[in-house]
Design a protein around this motif. Structure first.
Motif, PDB file in Angstrom:
ATOM      1  N   GLN A  84       0.810  -1.212   0.000  1.00 28.00           N
ATOM      2  CA  GLN A  84       0.000   0.000   0.000  1.00 28.00           C
ATOM      3  C   GLN A  84       0.851   1.273   0.000  1.00 28.00           C
ATOM      4  N   ARG A  85       2.046   1.195   0.553  1.00 26.98           N
ATOM      5  CA  ARG A  85       2.909   2.382   0.625  1.00 26.98           C
ATOM      6  C   ARG A  85       3.706   2.609  -0.650  1.00 26.98           C
ATOM      7  N   LEU A  86       3.734   1.619  -1.547  1.00 24.03           N
ATOM      8  CA  LEU A  86       4.488   1.767  -2.789  1.00 24.03           C
ATOM      9  C   LEU A  86       3.697   2.569  -3.813  1.00 24.03           C
ATOM     10  N   PRO A  87       4.392   3.293  -4.694  1.00 17.02           N
ATOM     11  CA  PRO A  87       3.693   3.980  -5.790  1.00 17.02           C
ATOM     12  C   PRO A  87       3.128   2.967  -6.776  1.00 17.02           C
ATOM     13  N   SER A  88       2.327   3.443  -7.722  1.00 19.65           N
ATOM     14  CA  SER A  88       1.711   2.537  -8.689  1.00 19.65           C
ATOM     15  C   SER A  88       2.751   1.989  -9.663  1.00 19.65           C
ATOM     16  N   LEU A  89       2.371   0.926 -10.372  1.00 19.89           N
ATOM     17  CA  LEU A  89       3.267   0.335 -11.355  1.00 19.89           C
ATOM     18  C   LEU A  89       3.602   1.331 -12.465  1.00 19.89           C
ATOM     19  N   ASP A  90       2.638   2.126 -12.879  1.00 20.61           N
ATOM     20  CA  ASP A  90       2.875   3.111 -13.934  1.00 20.61           C
ATOM     21  C   ASP A  90       3.897   4.152 -13.501  1.00 20.61           C
ATOM     22  N   VAL A  91       3.809   4.595 -12.262  1.00 20.98           N
ATOM     23  CA  VAL A  91       4.752   5.603 -11.747  1.00 20.98           C
ATOM     24  C   VAL A  91       6.156   5.016 -11.695  1.00 20.98           C
ATOM     25  N   MET A  92       6.278   3.784 -11.206  1.00 21.53           N
ATOM     26  CA  MET A  92       7.600   3.159 -11.120  1.00 21.53           C
ATOM     27  C   MET A  92       8.187   2.898 -12.507  1.00 21.53           C
ATOM     28  N   ASP A  93       7.333   2.513 -13.452  1.00 17.95           N
ATOM     29  CA  ASP A  93       7.790   2.324 -14.829  1.00 17.95           C
ATOM     30  C   ASP A  93       8.319   3.639 -15.398  1.00 17.95           C
ATOM     31  N   ARG A  94       7.607   4.728 -15.155  1.00 16.70           N
ATOM     32  CA  ARG A  94       8.003   6.024 -15.695  1.00 16.70           C
ATOM     33  C   ARG A  94       9.340   6.485 -15.118  1.00 16.70           C
ATOM     34  N   PHE A  95       9.517   6.357 -13.817  1.00 13.44           N
ATOM     35  CA  PHE A  95      10.758   6.812 -13.196  1.00 13.44           C
ATOM     36  C   PHE A  95      11.933   5.891 -13.517  1.00 13.44           C
ATOM     37  N   MET A  96      11.664   4.589 -13.637  1.00 18.10           N
ATOM     38  CA  MET A  96      12.711   3.650 -14.042  1.00 18.10           C
ATOM     39  C   MET A  96      13.232   4.016 -15.424  1.00 18.10           C
ATOM     40  N   PHE A  97      12.319   4.317 -16.331  1.00 15.74           N
ATOM     41  CA  PHE A  97      12.687   4.637 -17.703  1.00 15.74           C
ATOM     42  C   PHE A  97      13.418   5.980 -17.783  1.00 15.74           C
ATOM     43  N   ARG A  98      12.920   6.980 -17.057  1.00 16.91           N
ATOM     44  CA  ARG A  98      13.545   8.303 -17.112  1.00 16.91           C
ATOM     45  C   ARG A  98      14.944   8.292 -16.503  1.00 16.91           C
ATOM     46  N   ALA A  99      15.132   7.554 -15.424  1.00 16.59           N
ATOM     47  CA  ALA A  99      16.468   7.452 -14.826  1.00 16.59           C
ATOM     48  C   ALA A  99      17.446   6.791 -15.784  1.00 16.59           C
TER      49      ALA A  99
END
Length: 272
Positions: free
Chosen positions: A170-185
């Motif tokens: 519940q404390r983790l961000p959504s899968l879409d948010v993690m995908d976006r930040f993984m890709f941008r990094a």
């Protein structure tokens, strides 16, 4: 990475920044990133032209151009050609890698003749090594963040698939948010890694120790770079699943970690 000539320093830093935006456009087809990258690269073109004219005007004799001026002219021509290709042919792949070479030439000039001192090959190689390590540290930081988001994505994906709801989920961000930040990094870290390796190869060639090109540390660095580029292209252009991209991203980061642990087996450089 600072010299007494602020104009040359500005060229180098802005050049590196422009390549970050160009790489983002090349992979993600980001028109805004391309406009910013083109603007920065155009500014570099202007600075190079001003500096080149200033140098030539100081002796007013084209027959006595120094190696510094020849290399600066070569870099300026690469920027000119890449801007033309970007404007009329829109082949960002060529633009990015042509300017990686141009950046390496500028760096060589900065710490060679451009430094205002006549350096021995080993001294020049040492100065270039400082640039290489600085860029590598920045790349490693960005790619570490990308790896963290990859691990979080795989963890959350497994929990959601198994329908295991916990407070940590519940404390983790959504899968879409993690995908976006993984890709941008990855979009930040990969071009920095490319520039770092370009400077490293320049350092090896300057020192004349060509056998280092087959050094295990150098080879694993290029393997890691190839993996990151392949993963980014696969994720964005070939519709690869995010789960596979996250896993592949962790494998690429593992190769980087292996590279970091290979100092004792490498003749390129080590940590004191």
């Amino acid at each position: 990475m600072v010299t007494q000539n602020w104009l040359y320093d500005a060229m180098l830093y802005i050049y590196a920044l422009s390549l970050l935006f160009y790489f983002s456009d090349f992979v993600d087809r980001n028109r805004r990133a391309k406009r910013v990258g083109t603007g920065l690269l155009t500014f570099v073109w202007v600075l190079q032209a001003v500096f080149l004219v200033q140098r030539i005007a100081s002796h007013l004799d084209m027959t006595f151009m120094s190696l510094f001026e020849y290399l600066l002219l070569f870099s300026w021509l690469l920027v000119t050609i890449s801007l033309v290709i970007s404007q009329f042919f829109r082949i960002e792949f060529i633009v990015f890698f042509a300017n990686v070479i141009g950046f390496a030439v500028l760096t060589l000039n900065l710490f060679g003749i451009g430094s205002g001192a006549s350096l021995a090959p080993w001294e020049l190689a040492r100065e270039l090594l400082v640039v290489h390590v600085s860029l590598m540290i920045c790349a490693f930081a960005a790619l570490t963040i990308s790896a963290i988001f990859s691990g979080m994505y795989l963890f959350l994906h497994g929990r959601l698939k198994g329908k295991r709801w916990t407070k940590s989920v519940q404390r983790l961000p959504s899968l879409d948010v993690m995908d976006r930040f993984m890709f941008r990094a990855s979009l930040i870290g990969t071009p920095l890694l490319t520039l770092s390796l370009a400077v490293a190869v320049t350092s090896i060639l300057t020192e004349g120790r060509y056998t280092l090109l087959l050094d295990p540390k150098v080879l694993t660095s290029f393997v890691a770079l190839a993996l990151y580029i392949a993963n980014i292209l696969r994720h964005r252009w070939f519709n690869g699943t995010v789960w596979n991209s996250a896993r592949f991203n962790l494998i690429s980061f593992g190769v980087l970690l292996l590279n970091l642990l290979m100092n004792k087996a490498s003749s390129f450089h080590g940590w004191s």
